[in-house]
Design a protein around this motif. Sequence first.
Motif, PDB file in Angstrom:
ATOM      1  N   ILE A 133      71.957 -67.801  14.813  1.00 45.08           N
ATOM      2  CA  ILE A 133      72.015 -66.435  14.296  1.00 45.08           C
ATOM      3  C   ILE A 133      72.718 -65.500  15.275  1.00 45.08           C
ATOM      4  O   ILE A 133      73.539 -64.674  14.883  1.00 45.08           O
ATOM      5  CB  ILE A 133      70.590 -65.946  13.990  1.00 45.08           C
ATOM      6  N   ALA A 134      72.428 -65.633  16.556  1.00 48.34           N
ATOM      7  CA  ALA A 134      73.027 -64.742  17.548  1.00 48.34           C
ATOM      8  C   ALA A 134      74.504 -65.034  17.758  1.00 48.34           C
ATOM      9  O   ALA A 134      75.290 -64.122  18.021  1.00 48.34           O
ATOM     10  CB  ALA A 134      72.274 -64.865  18.873  1.00 48.34           C
ATOM     11  N   HIS A 135      74.885 -66.305  17.659  1.00 52.43           N
ATOM     12  CA  HIS A 135      76.274 -66.705  17.907  1.00 52.43           C
ATOM     13  C   HIS A 135      76.711 -67.679  16.808  1.00 52.43           C
ATOM     14  O   HIS A 135      76.776 -68.888  17.024  1.00 52.43           O
ATOM     15  CB  HIS A 135      76.405 -67.350  19.290  1.00 52.43           C
ATOM     16  N   PRO A 136      77.006 -67.161  15.621  1.00 53.28           N
ATOM     17  CA  PRO A 136      77.311 -68.024  14.472  1.00 53.28           C
ATOM     18  C   PRO A 136      78.569 -68.853  14.697  1.00 53.28           C
ATOM     19  O   PRO A 136      79.420 -68.532  15.527  1.00 53.28           O
ATOM     20  CB  PRO A 136      77.500 -67.026  13.327  1.00 53.28           C
ATOM     21  N   TYR A 137      78.678 -69.920  13.924  1.00 47.94           N
ATOM     22  CA  TYR A 137      79.867 -70.760  13.986  1.00 47.94           C
ATOM     23  C   TYR A 137      81.087 -70.032  13.419  1.00 47.94           C
ATOM     24  O   TYR A 137      80.982 -69.240  12.482  1.00 47.94           O
ATOM     25  CB  TYR A 137      79.648 -72.053  13.205  1.00 47.94           C
ATOM     26  N   ASN A 138      82.225 -70.312  13.993  1.00 46.36           N
ATOM     27  CA  ASN A 138      83.485 -69.760  13.503  1.00 46.36           C
ATOM     28  C   ASN A 138      83.927 -70.553  12.268  1.00 46.36           C
ATOM     29  O   ASN A 138      84.181 -71.758  12.367  1.00 46.36           O
ATOM     30  CB  ASN A 138      84.550 -69.857  14.604  1.00 46.36           C
ATOM     31  N   PRO A 139      84.019 -69.892  11.088  1.00 47.67           N
ATOM     32  CA  PRO A 139      84.403 -70.634   9.875  1.00 47.67           C
ATOM     33  C   PRO A 139      85.766 -71.306   9.988  1.00 47.67           C
ATOM     34  O   PRO A 139      86.040 -72.281   9.287  1.00 47.67           O
ATOM     35  CB  PRO A 139      84.405 -69.557   8.793  1.00 47.67           C
ATOM     36  N   GLY A 140      86.620 -70.814  10.880  1.00 49.44           N
ATOM     37  CA  GLY A 140      87.949 -71.406  10.999  1.00 49.44           C
ATOM     38  C   GLY A 140      87.987 -72.667  11.828  1.00 49.44           C
ATOM     39  O   GLY A 140      88.941 -73.442  11.746  1.00 49.44           O
ATOM     40  N   SER A 141      86.955 -72.888  12.642  1.00 48.62           N
ATOM     41  CA  SER A 141      86.960 -74.071  13.514  1.00 48.62           C
ATOM     42  C   SER A 141      85.663 -74.855  13.476  1.00 48.62           C
ATOM     43  O   SER A 141      85.624 -76.019  13.875  1.00 48.62           O
ATOM     44  CB  SER A 141      87.234 -73.646  14.962  1.00 48.62           C
ATOM     45  N   GLY A 142      84.585 -74.227  13.021  1.00 44.44           N
ATOM     46  CA  GLY A 142      83.285 -74.882  13.063  1.00 44.44           C
ATOM     47  C   GLY A 142      82.660 -74.873  14.446  1.00 44.44           C
ATOM     48  O   GLY A 142      81.634 -75.521  14.669  1.00 44.44           O
ATOM     49  N   LEU A 143      83.263 -74.124  15.393  1.00 40.69           N
ATOM     50  CA  LEU A 143      82.746 -74.039  16.755  1.00 40.69           C
ATOM     51  C   LEU A 143      81.922 -72.768  16.913  1.00 40.69           C
ATOM     52  O   LEU A 143      82.201 -71.751  16.288  1.00 40.69           O
ATOM     53  CB  LEU A 143      83.896 -74.034  17.764  1.00 40.69           C
ATOM     54  N   PRO A 144      80.881 -72.807  17.771  1.00 39.44           N
ATOM     55  CA  PRO A 144      80.081 -71.593  17.979  1.00 39.44           C
ATOM     56  C   PRO A 144      80.899 -70.506  18.657  1.00 39.44           C
ATOM     57  O   PRO A 144      81.811 -70.785  19.447  1.00 39.44           O
ATOM     58  CB  PRO A 144      78.937 -72.072  18.877  1.00 39.44           C
ATOM     59  N   THR A 145      80.583 -69.263  18.341  1.00 39.60           N
ATOM     60  CA  THR A 145      81.306 -68.125  18.905  1.00 39.60           C
ATOM     61  C   THR A 145      80.760 -67.707  20.263  1.00 39.60           C
ATOM     62  O   THR A 145      81.288 -66.785  20.881  1.00 39.60           O
ATOM     63  CB  THR A 145      81.235 -66.928  17.948  1.00 39.60           C
ATOM     64  N   GLY A 146      79.728 -68.349  20.723  1.00 38.11           N
ATOM     65  CA  GLY A 146      79.151 -68.031  22.020  1.00 38.11           C
ATOM     66  C   GLY A 146      77.858 -68.792  22.213  1.00 38.11           C
ATOM     67  O   GLY A 146      77.512 -69.666  21.414  1.00 38.11           O
ATOM     68  N   LYS A 147      77.144 -68.472  23.283  1.00 36.06           N
ATOM     69  CA  LYS A 147      75.878 -69.137  23.583  1.00 36.06           C
ATOM     70  C   LYS A 147      74.834 -68.108  23.961  1.00 36.06           C
ATOM     71  O   LYS A 147      75.150 -67.047  24.511  1.00 36.06           O
ATOM     72  CB  LYS A 147      76.039 -70.134  24.734  1.00 36.06           C
ATOM     73  N   TYR A 443      74.362 -79.650   3.565  1.00 39.05           N
ATOM     74  CA  TYR A 443      75.642 -80.260   3.935  1.00 39.05           C
ATOM     75  C   TYR A 443      76.781 -79.242   3.772  1.00 39.05           C
ATOM     76  O   TYR A 443      76.690 -78.129   4.256  1.00 39.05           O
ATOM     77  CB  TYR A 443      75.885 -81.539   3.141  1.00 39.05           C
ATOM     78  N   GLN A 444      77.849 -79.619   3.082  1.00 37.95           N
ATOM     79  CA  GLN A 444      78.981 -78.700   2.973  1.00 37.95           C
ATOM     80  C   GLN A 444      78.634 -77.431   2.196  1.00 37.95           C
ATOM     81  O   GLN A 444      79.274 -76.387   2.372  1.00 37.95           O
ATOM     82  CB  GLN A 444      80.195 -79.392   2.324  1.00 37.95           C
ATOM     83  N   ASP A 445      77.598 -77.499   1.371  1.00 39.18           N
ATOM     84  CA  ASP A 445      77.218 -76.320   0.601  1.00 39.18           C
ATOM     85  C   ASP A 445      76.427 -75.307   1.428  1.00 39.18           C
ATOM     86  O   ASP A 445      76.169 -74.190   0.963  1.00 39.18           O
ATOM     87  CB  ASP A 445      76.399 -76.736  -0.628  1.00 39.18           C
ATOM     88  N   ALA A 446      76.027 -75.694   2.625  1.00 37.75           N
ATOM     89  CA  ALA A 446      75.333 -74.743   3.497  1.00 37.75           C
ATOM     90  C   ALA A 446      76.287 -73.655   3.966  1.00 37.75           C
ATOM     91  O   ALA A 446      75.886 -72.507   4.184  1.00 37.75           O
ATOM     92  CB  ALA A 446      74.729 -75.467   4.698  1.00 37.75           C
ATOM     93  N   GLY A 447      77.544 -74.013   4.144  1.00 42.09           N
ATOM     94  CA  GLY A 447      78.534 -73.038   4.576  1.00 42.09           C
ATOM     95  C   GLY A 447      78.285 -72.546   5.995  1.00 42.09           C
ATOM     96  O   GLY A 447      77.695 -73.241   6.827  1.00 42.09           O
ATOM     97  N   PHE A 448      78.742 -71.341   6.264  1.00 41.51           N
ATOM     98  CA  PHE A 448      78.595 -70.729   7.583  1.00 41.51           C
ATOM     99  C   PHE A 448      77.896 -69.376   7.423  1.00 41.51           C
ATOM    100  O   PHE A 448      78.554 -68.342   7.306  1.00 41.51           O
ATOM    101  CB  PHE A 448      79.943 -70.529   8.268  1.00 41.51           C
TER     102      PHE A 448
END
Length: 573
Positions: A133-147, A443-448
């Motif tokens: 919640i604090a550092h959501p995944y980037n929809p463009g890469s699937g990587l977290p935006t921070g820690k 799965y894929q329907d969870a989204g970001f």
Amino acid sequence: MTALLFSGAASAATFQVYPYNGAKLLAGQKFDLRIEAEGVKGFKDAAVTLDGQVVSGLTRTTTKADSVEWTLRGQSLNTGTHELVVNFTDDNGPATKSVRWYATPPVTGKAKNVILFIGDGMGWNTVEAAQLIAHPYNPGSGLPTGKLEMMSGLSGMASITTSSFDSALADSANTASSIATGQKVLVNALNVYPDNTEDTLDNPRIETITEILRRTTGKSIGIVSDAFGTDATPAAFSAHTRRRGDYSAIADQYFQGGVKPDVLLIGGSRDFIPSTAPGSRRKDTTDWITGSQKLGYGFVSSRTELLAANSDKLFGLFNIDNIPSYLDRAQYKGEETVKNFPDMPYLWDSTRKAIETLDKNPNGFFLMVESGMIDKYEHPLDWQRGVWNVMELDRAVAYAKEYAKTHPDTLVLVTADHAHSISTYGGYDATQGPGKREAVGVYQDAGFPTYAQKDANGIPTPDSPRTYAVGFAALPDYCETYLGRKVFQDPTVSNGKTGAEAGYVPNPKVCAEGSVLRTGNLPPSANQGVHTADPVPLFAFGAGAENFFGTMDQTDIFFSISRALGVDATKNK
């Protein structure tokens, strides 16, 4: 309780010896020796030796008609392995039994200060929910935006196993006691071994890290918590009792025990005010607000007073009970207790003021900071309030890490006392309203899911068209809405019956919102979620962090802190 059956002739006596067989202690760490013989017939004689030398000074008692006990308080061991032998004789003949203990040697440590954060109930999955919640995944890469701060820039990390002396499952009292003493402790007990008396305050004691530091060094001690002041975790660093509910006695021990913390900033005041005061649960006229000031403490009762305080010793009470969740204080502001106490500090306020106050001591300090309300919201399955309190804790950790940058002889630790059964398993389309199973995406329907809006403190708000679906594995019957509630409501209520028919049913106020009725897996008498045996995280930063790595038992935290500080418990200040 481990019963040690004595060998020899047909003696029916069984024995309990504490410290328990196999106990590890610090060399010099104080403990009370307790030997209990049960099922005795015609007691004749007994001799107790430690490493071949007779143990003198034992006090013998007879608590029951068929028992004999021996007690010797304030003992300690030199470095090495030690064997205690009891030779016992009653009408059934002689019997002999031995137990072994090990005392670890003093070492030289790097740290002068320790800041220990304990997220009550904050297992790995609770931390991960806050991270998502604090550092959501980037929809463009699937990587977290921070820690989270507690997960970034680590110097050490460990997975901590938890258990009790009398159970594989744990509560907050015995787990915090394990961190404080290095011993396994019974459920609901604080820094004591068992005994066979009804008095909960006479049990054999084991010295805590805070007592050791007070006895052997000139360091200052601080305790901070957002839970009510005599709750289990803060009490574990100052009190000794078999029953964590001895609230008045725990309050007294803060100011009359062996620790006497220099900083005590805690939630509820019920146990510190006289019985004549509204909300008190004491049965006497003791007033620790007045009494603490006579002992030289500056007293504060609001955030404004806390931030302005400039005292070498500080005592703060900010509510009649627990300090409510971060969501209620900072965002919802609808709880009655928030309206009654409109100026409560955030956990980072208390942490900062505690560090500023303790830092005045050139000898260093030990500070324990608890986010106790994580647990108190996970029990009633209110995952949002619990997770948002993790984010509040994380801001306090951020300040401690900044302090450690300019004070490199500081060790910062973040861990938990036990876990809850929480798990993030999908995304939820909040636009469909509460309680829609078809709105859960996996799965894929969870989204970001994203929580884009932030409050004035930079912490996300829970309002989002797409949120996470979070659930619990250990639960009673309850109503699942999938969404948080702006006014706290326990999802279960009493069925109004007593005796064998007593139980709990889903809260109709929660069900009325629109929900899914979930059948629980706990006994009918269970009215809340419970702790689990899952391991918990430990994150370490700074001086001595190399002592924390891999898989560790909770008792190892005590010894690793002692190594980091270079504690020598064999010496007195």
